[in-house]
Design an enzyme around this catalytic site. Structure first.
Site, PDB file in Angstrom:
ATOM      1  N   GLY A   1      52.380  35.534  31.940  1.00 48.24           N
ATOM      2  CA  GLY A   1      51.916  36.110  30.516  1.00 48.24           C
ATOM      3  C   GLY A   1      52.764  35.602  29.336  1.00 48.24           C
TER       4      GLY A   1
ATOM      5  NE  ARG B   1      59.326  42.226  24.937  1.00 53.98           N
ATOM      6  CZ  ARG B   1      60.505  41.629  24.898  1.00 53.98           C
ATOM      7  NH1 ARG B   1      61.119  41.090  23.757  1.00 53.98           N
ATOM      8  NH2 ARG B   1      61.207  41.704  26.031  1.00 53.98           N
TER       9      ARG B   1
ATOM     10  CB  CYS C   1      60.068  57.387   8.772  1.00 52.16           C
ATOM     11  SG  CYS C   1      59.329  56.989   7.315  1.00 52.16           S
TER      12      CYS C   1
ATOM     13  N   GLY D   1      56.124  37.016  35.622  1.00 52.61           N
ATOM     14  CA  GLY D   1      57.220  37.488  35.330  1.00 52.61           C
ATOM     15  C   GLY D   1      58.299  36.367  34.957  1.00 52.61           C
TER      16      GLY D   1
HETATM   17  C1  LIG Z   1      52.249  41.926  33.340  1.00 51.25           C
HETATM   18  C2  LIG Z   1      51.929  41.171  34.733  1.00 51.25           C
HETATM   19  C3  LIG Z   1      51.701  40.068  34.597  1.00 51.25           C
HETATM   20  C4  LIG Z   1      52.525  39.166  33.504  1.00 51.25           C
HETATM   21  O1  LIG Z   1      53.695  39.333  33.409  1.00 51.25           O
HETATM   22  P1  LIG Z   1      54.746  38.411  32.321  1.00 51.25           P
HETATM   23  O2  LIG Z   1      56.065  38.990  32.498  1.00 51.25           O
HETATM   24  O3  LIG Z   1      54.151  38.267  31.153  1.00 51.25           O
HETATM   25  O4  LIG Z   1      54.606  37.031  33.043  1.00 51.25           O
HETATM   26  C5  LIG Z   1      51.376  39.261  35.654  1.00 51.25           C
HETATM   27  N1  LIG Z   1      50.465  40.231  36.725  1.00 51.25           N
HETATM   28  C6  LIG Z   1      50.723  41.319  36.729  1.00 51.25           C
HETATM   29  C7  LIG Z   1      49.894  42.182  37.974  1.00 51.25           C
HETATM   30  C8  LIG Z   1      51.289  42.158  35.501  1.00 51.25           C
HETATM   31  O5  LIG Z   1      51.161  43.213  35.537  1.00 51.25           O
END
Ligand SMILES: *Cc1c(COP(=O)(O)O)cnc(C)c1O
Length: 472
Positions: free
Chosen positions: A326, A368, A399, A282
């Site tokens: 991520g 997004r 579209c 996150g």
């Molecule tokens: C989506 C997710 C992440 C990664 O989140 P990011 O915002 O991309 O860092 C990590 N752990 C879990 C369990 C997730 O669902």
């Protein structure tokens, strides 16, 4: 200063507060571009990984997702090193890349080589990372509604951990384990009432969302009881993931606090011991100059401090920690190249004219903006312009009037068909959320480094599009 028909100030009024009129419309706003991206002042042509955008477009066309390999791997390594170092006086920490942000077999190979672990949340993601050579001992399987087939697949390959998301899933995991004689390690994903937003967070005792076992209504406690009583399930610990694109460090501190509180009551009541604590991902990234993210070293240092403080305050054994970035690894490493088509000034109320710049992709390669109202920025990448900046909106070819890529950006007023436009920070959740809307083939994913381009995923073809159509 540039003036359009209705006067410059009208245009200013329509721009969001964070968006500044650029001094030089050719310049790159450096913090939001990958490490190797630059525009030499002589021609203002964007280079990334040692290649000009024209060279990349000549090889693979547009639209194209372009990953700066060194930037991606550098971010992954920065997280891995920062957490290893910050947690070395404690019980250690390990970084899991969240595959859902962006994964291909080639990217999984980088992660395998660089020693990261990986989180997957479907059988498909598991297959991709296995083919990339990530050892099963470095894979955690997440997901809020795993199928039996996925649970069997995860246990057969022997993933290190399965994150259980509900009480109902405990019985299903147990049944698959019984039938196949597996002994999976599991952790319980907890919903701890923190809803984290970009700039503030609110805490409620009950979250109205689908993930995890609620700490507030006793589901976590019941989950611990059920998992502990099952001989084949090995409970390694608790996990939480409080959201995405978070900038507020207080939200992470509060998450650690709540996990420590939860641990202390569970360990006391149930005489269990959790060697592992999952703190999720996150970590926010800068999509525009309006965002100011923390560096991995700072995130890791603060988290180590919180874990040490909260667990020692409760006289708990400090657990081994995992984090799962991520977006913060993949996002800033990727850009999307588009070719401009139709450019259309559209008159709005109040005499304002909005310049709509259409590109050859759109919501099928970047959902997004439509989905979350996300902000992006863009630059003219294929030439130098001496025209003044003009507030524009970059839209796609689909579209749908919500088919917006970049809501607001100052582009050179002479932007025209055939120009290449680059949008930064599209490495995460763009390709992985892409679609074939309007039967548009999905763009390739390429990596660039030292003047070399590698195709990680080729562009989809008409044959690909028709491959599932049994009447074709
Ligand atoms: C989506 C997710 C992440 C990664 O989140 P990011 O915002 O991309 O860092 C990590 N752990 C879990 C369990 C997730 O669902």
């Amino acid at each position: 200063m540039y003036s359009h028909e209705a006067g410059f100030l009208h245009a200013q009024g329509r721009a969001p507060a964070w968006l500044e009129v650029p001094q030089d419309v050719n310049a790159l706003l450096q913090p939001i571009w990958p490490g190797s991206a630059h525009k030499p002042p002589a021609d203002s042509i964007l280079r990334v990984g040692g290649l000009t955008v024209q060279e990349i477009a000549a090889q693979v066309g547009t639209p194209a997702y372009v990953l700066d390999e060194a930037d991606f791997r550098g971010r992954a390594k920065a997280f891995a090193d920062a957490f290893a170092e910050a947690f070395s006086p404690l019980e250690g920490a390990h970084v899991h890349y969240a595959a859902k942000a962006l994964i291909t077999v080639g990217i999984a190979r980088w992660l395998a080589e660089d020693g990261l672990s990986v989180d997957v949340c479907s059988g498909g993601e598991l297959e991709v990372v296995m083919r990339g050579g990530i050892p099963p001992q470095r894979i955690t399987f997440h997901g809020s509604n795993k199928s039996d087939a996925e649970l069997i697949q995860a246990m057969e390959v022997g993933v290190d951990l399965i994150a259980i998301d509900s009480l109902a899933e405990i019985a299903r995991v147990a049944q698959v384990a019984d039938e196949g004689d597996f002994r999976p390690n599991v952790m319980l994903r907890c919903s701890i009432g923190i809803e984290a937003h970009t700039h503030e967070f609110i805490a409620t005792s009950h979250e109205d969302q689908k993930f995890g076992l609620s700490a507030a209504d006793g589901s976590v406690e019941e989950g611990v009881r059920r998992v502990s009583s099952h001989p084949r399930l090995n409970l390694r610990g608790l996990h939480t993931h409080i959201g995405s694109q978070i900038f507020d460090a207080r939200a992470f501190r509060q998450a650690v606090q709540r996990m420590a509180d939860l641990t202390v009551s569970l360990e006391r009541e149930h005489r269990v011991c959790f060697p592992e604590l999952g703190l999720g991902g996150g970590f926010g990234v800068a999509y525009t100059t309006g965002h100011d993210p923390l560096e991995p070293a700072e995130i890791a240092a603060r988290m180590a401090e919180h874990v040490e403080h909260e667990f020692k305050a409760e006289r708990l054994a400090v657990p081994h920690v995992t984090v799962e970035p991520g977006r913060a690894i993949a996002g800033p490493a990727g850009i999307t190249l588009y070719t401009v088509g139709t450019v259309k000034p559209v008159s709005l109320d109040g005499g304002f004219t909005r310049l709509y710049v259409s590109v050859d992709g759109g919501m099928s390669d970047n959902i997004r903006t439509a989905l979350y109202g996300a902000d992006y920025s863009a630059t003219l990448a294929s030439r130098r312009s001496s025209a003044p900046p003009r507030l524009a909106r970059v839209v796609g070819k689909h579209c749908e009037s919500g088919d917006i890529v970049v809501k607001d950006e100052y582009l050179p007023a002479d932007i025209a068909a055939g120009d290449i436009l680059a949008v930064p920070v599209t490495g995460a959740y763009c390709h992985s959320m892409s679609s074939n809307y309007n039967s548009v083939p999905r763009p390739p994913v390429v990596s660039v480094q030292d003047g070399l381009l590698t195709v990680l995923l080729r562009r989809e073809t008409m044959t690909d599009l028709l491959a599932r159509d049994l009447y074709a």
